[in-house]
Design an enzyme around this catalytic site. Structure first.
Site, PDB file in Angstrom:
ATOM      1  N   HIS A  73      64.613  11.547  59.868  1.00 45.70           N
ATOM      2  CA  HIS A  73      63.387  12.064  60.499  1.00 45.70           C
ATOM      3  C   HIS A  73      63.504  13.527  60.821  1.00 45.70           C
ATOM      4  CE1 HIS A  73      63.662   7.814  62.163  1.00 45.70           C
ATOM      5  NE2 HIS A  73      63.200   7.829  60.939  1.00 45.70           N
ATOM      6  N   CYS A  80      53.358  11.358  45.647  1.00 44.56           N
ATOM      7  CA  CYS A  80      53.541  12.016  46.944  1.00 44.56           C
ATOM      8  C   CYS A  80      54.985  11.958  47.425  1.00 44.56           C
ATOM      9  CB  CYS A  80      52.604  11.435  47.991  1.00 44.56           C
ATOM     10  SG  CYS A  80      52.892   9.698  48.305  1.00 44.56           S
TER      11      CYS A  80
END
Ligand code: PEP
Ligand code: MG
Length: 754
Positions: A367, A680
């Site tokens: 993250h 993506c």
């Protein structure tokens, strides 16, 4: 106190006096080695200091020939002293000359001494020198003597690292403490940052090494240990983990070590030698770091690493400080250095002053990497002991493109990077000038470049890059960076501002993709053997529809008057999509009933990222309004290779013929069904992979903001027809090759595209 050898205590007291005396550095060192020799009943005591050129130089000696001081030098690895520096462990010998590594230095006159005890001088795991005592008579030194010498070495480490000895170095040589270091790690977020070190968790600087009253220090240590245990228990009970990268297993390991008898015994012993509690922790930590450096077993290293972090916590406990710095107070051009860090912690810093981030751990898909990329901050991770190697304020360069960092860089490196940064700025300016230019190939194919986004500050990027829209809005980021579940109103507000910022350009909102490695700090996490294959994303959404329903409601409300595109992640079967669609339809019906303002249109799509969909493409394409390839996951599952695992990074390649066939199947199915398809995953923003995708027929690519400019510049120079021919040729010629990447790369170079 009874039962404790008084020797080291007295020595430490005397050392403290010598350290406070207003005398020059050489005199101080001479006094210190004399004191040590006297205290340890040794005929020789010598200090070798590590120079920046990795040579060990004799800086002071009691007992060896005076002329040898500053004359005798050796490489790390050479002789007994070099061996100690290399291994970072003590060497205790009854007959030094019989040791195979013994190397004779005639100028020292040391041949008459038989017994030898040498210890490394370490600080924060960094090798600063070697401290040696010698005696004529042959004997082995006792455990107590080794301990005493190690404790003394710690005091010397402080003197060396204070920089005071630099004045004694010969002109042109530096002592190692300020040595430039060039290290290589894992490039996590692109870009180059030049600046000065700021420690994310400020190190406790132990100023007072020597205790007045050991009994009192022992009490302080015990109290701090108890408080540490209690705070760990508390954190474990509360279960609010994942702050600053804290995970349950780590805390559990900490808790276990906090009770470890060996550790607490060593701490207590160190205090009993006369060190302050803080210095004792540092002493034991320093040994631990040296063990860590030598340890090759990954599991054991990890455990030693935990122990190291626990020692940090104990130090903070002793000084009554919190573990994290106040994020607000950041100097200009700051480069953060941290063991590990969570995305929320990074977001707390002032972006305008932050130039880069260096981490000891963190994978490419973590993250923190995603958030840093969104913030445009270069990041390098997997730099071992980064925190120990730097001092706050040190000059440092982070190259997030190559994965290199340069600590205290030499002038030529600094200049090269300044130049690099300037070129980069020029390039960015060029890309900015392309902002309003459409990405059309030389032979007239229009490529639509979209952004991957997920946080509020991504929105400015839509305008800055001139992207055609947002191809992937990762809604889970908003959930990951706060410490509680965002309310319906908060979600609605964010989605609304995204649509407003996009200003009419299309936005694809992906519903929550949590689970796997994306953990919400405030949600109980079920233990899973294989989280990537576990209960995540749409699976959670369908099993516990409350969260998904609320999110869909927020999206529908936010999109009043706009076109809304919703995409579901990790769909593995067509019926999962149908069930998700039913949830949306139900929410739409609700809105209808309450007469709320509706979106202008609603389109529903799927991420193609689970390989099962590859074999259901035509049926899927008839159901959905659009598809987007999540190549990060698709490839990890296709090749059974963990996307987060640094060692797996080279194990598969999107330009492998099998991967290309899979990607081609998707675009062909979409074309047959006449629905839009995009990519993506990270592939879309990498030049060579983007070429491959365009050759296959993809016309919509979604990528991180920094990639838009370079990809657009490449598209403008591209002859797509010629590229397609080259790709077909390469595939025919290399069915059994691992990848056609080299062929593509060569072609791109020849055509001036890279
Ligand atoms: C992907 O899997 O390629 C993707 C775009 O989604 P994420 O990286 O968020 O899993
Ligand atoms: Mg994915």
């Amino acid at each position: 106190m009874r039962g404790v050898p008084a020797g080291p205590r007295i020595l430490l007291k005397r050392l403290r006096e010598v350290m406070a005396e207003p005398i020059n550095a050489q005199l101080r060192l001479d006094k210190i080695v004399r004191l040590i020799a006297g205290n340890m009943v040794a005929e020789v005591c010598s200090l070798y200091v590590m120079r920046a050129d990795s040579m060990l130089e004799l800086f002071a000696s009691e007992g060896l020939a005076r002329e040898a001081v500053h004359m005798t030098t050796m490489h790390a690895g050479e002789g007994l002293v070099g061996l100690i520096a290399q291994r970072a462990e003590p060497l205790n010998l009854a007959n030094a000359q019989a040791h195979p590594a013994f190397s004779y230095k005639p100028e020292t006159g040391e041949e008459i001494y038989q017994s030898f005890l040498g210890v490394p001088v370490l600080r924060q795991g960094v090798m600063l020198g070697v401290l040696v005592v010698q005696n004529r008579a042959s004997r082995l030194y006792t455990e107590e003597e080794i301990e005493a010498l190690l404790t003394t070495a710690m005091v010397l480490a402080e003197i060396i690292s204070s920089g005071e000895l630099q004045s004694l170095a010969r002109p042109g040589t530096d002592i190692a403490v300020r040595r430039p270091l060039d290290l290589s790690g894992l490039a996590l977020a692109e870009g180059v940052g030049l600046g000065h070190v700021v420690l994310h968790q400020p190190r406790v600087v132990v100023q007072n090494l020597i205790a007045d009253d050991p009994a009192q220090e022992k009490q302080r240590l015990e109290a701090a240990l108890n408080a540490l245990r209690a705070s760990l228990d508390h954190m474990l009970e509360r279960g609010d983990l994942a702050h600053g990268g804290e995970h349950r297993e780590v805390l559990e390991a900490f808790r276990m070590f906090a009770d470890d008898r060996g550790w607490t015994r060593r701490l207590t012993e160190a205090v009993m030698t006369g060190l302050t509690a803080e210095a004792a922790v540092e002493r034991v930590q320093s040994d631990n770091r040296a063990r860590m450096m030598r340890q090759t077993d990954a599991y054991l290293r990890e455990r030693l690493h935990d122990l190291d972090e626990l020692a940090d916590r104990l130090l903070n406990q002793l000084q009554g400080r919190s573990m994290t710095r106040l994020a607000g107070e950041l100097p200009d051009n700051a480069i953060l250095v941290a063991r590990s860090m969570g995305p929320a912690a990074l977001l707390d810093y002032d972006r305008s002053r932050l130039r880069g981030l260096v981490l000891e751990e963190g994978g490419a898909q973590s993250h923190i990497a995603i958030v840093a990329r969104a913030m445009g901050i270069p990041v390098v991770s997997m730099i071992e002991n980064a925190v120990g190697l730097v001092e706050p304020g040190d000059e440092i360069i982070v190259d997030g493109t190559t994965g290199l960092i340069h600590i205290r860089p030499q002038p030529d490196i600094l200049n090269t990077y300044r130049e690099k940064a300037r070129l980069r700025a020029d390039r960015q300016a060029k890309f900015r000038s392309l902002r309003d230019v459409k990405a059309v190939t030389k032979d007239g194919a229009e490529i639509h470049l979209h952004l991957n986004a997920g946080l509020i500050f991504d929105l400015q990027n839509v305008v800055d890059t001139g992207a055609d829209g947002i191809g992937l809005f990762r809604t889970e980021l908003q959930f990951m960076v706060t410490d509680r579940l965002p309310s319906l109103a908060e979600q609605t507000a964010l989605y609304r501002s995204v649509l407003e910022a996009a200003d009419g350009r299309p936005v694809v909102f992906r519903t929550l993709d949590i689970g796997g490695d994306k953990i919400l700090p405030y949600m109980a996490k079920a233990e899973e053997e294989n989280p990537a294959l576990g209960w995540r994303a749409i699976r959670i959404g369908l099993d516990r529809p409350g969260l998904l329903r609320a999110q869909v409601r927020a999206l529908l409300r936010a999109a009043a008057g706009y076109d809304l595109k919703i995409m579901f992640p990790m769909v593995a079967t067509i019926d999962e999509f149908q069930r998700a669609r039913a949830i949306v339809h139900r929410e739409q019906a609700f809105m209808e009933r309450f007469g709320r303002d509706k979106p202008r249109s609603v389109q529903l799509g799927v991420m193609v990222e689970v390989p099962s969909l590859l074999f259901a493409l035509d049926a899927l394409a008839r159901e959905v309004d659009f598809m987007s390839v999540g190549s990060n996951d698709l490839l990890q599952f296709l090749f059974a290779a963990d996307r987060d695992h640094p060692q797996m990074a080279g194990r598969y390649d999107a330009c492998n013929p099998a991967a290309i066939r899979a990607l081609r199947m998707i675009v062909e199915a979409a074309d047959r069904a006449q629905i839009p398809v995009s990519v993506c995953g990270e592939l879309a923003g990498r030049p060579v992979d983007a070429l491959m995708l365009m050759a296959l027929g993809y016309r919509h690519l979604s990528m991180s903001p920094l990639s838009v400019g370079p990809i657009k510049a490449m598209v403008l120079d591209l002859d797509l027809g010629a590229l397609q021919q080259r790709v077909t040729q390469a595939l025919e010629a290399s069915e059994t090759e691992a990848t056609i990447r080299p062929a593509l790369e060569q072609w791109a170079h020849q055509h001036g595209l890279l």
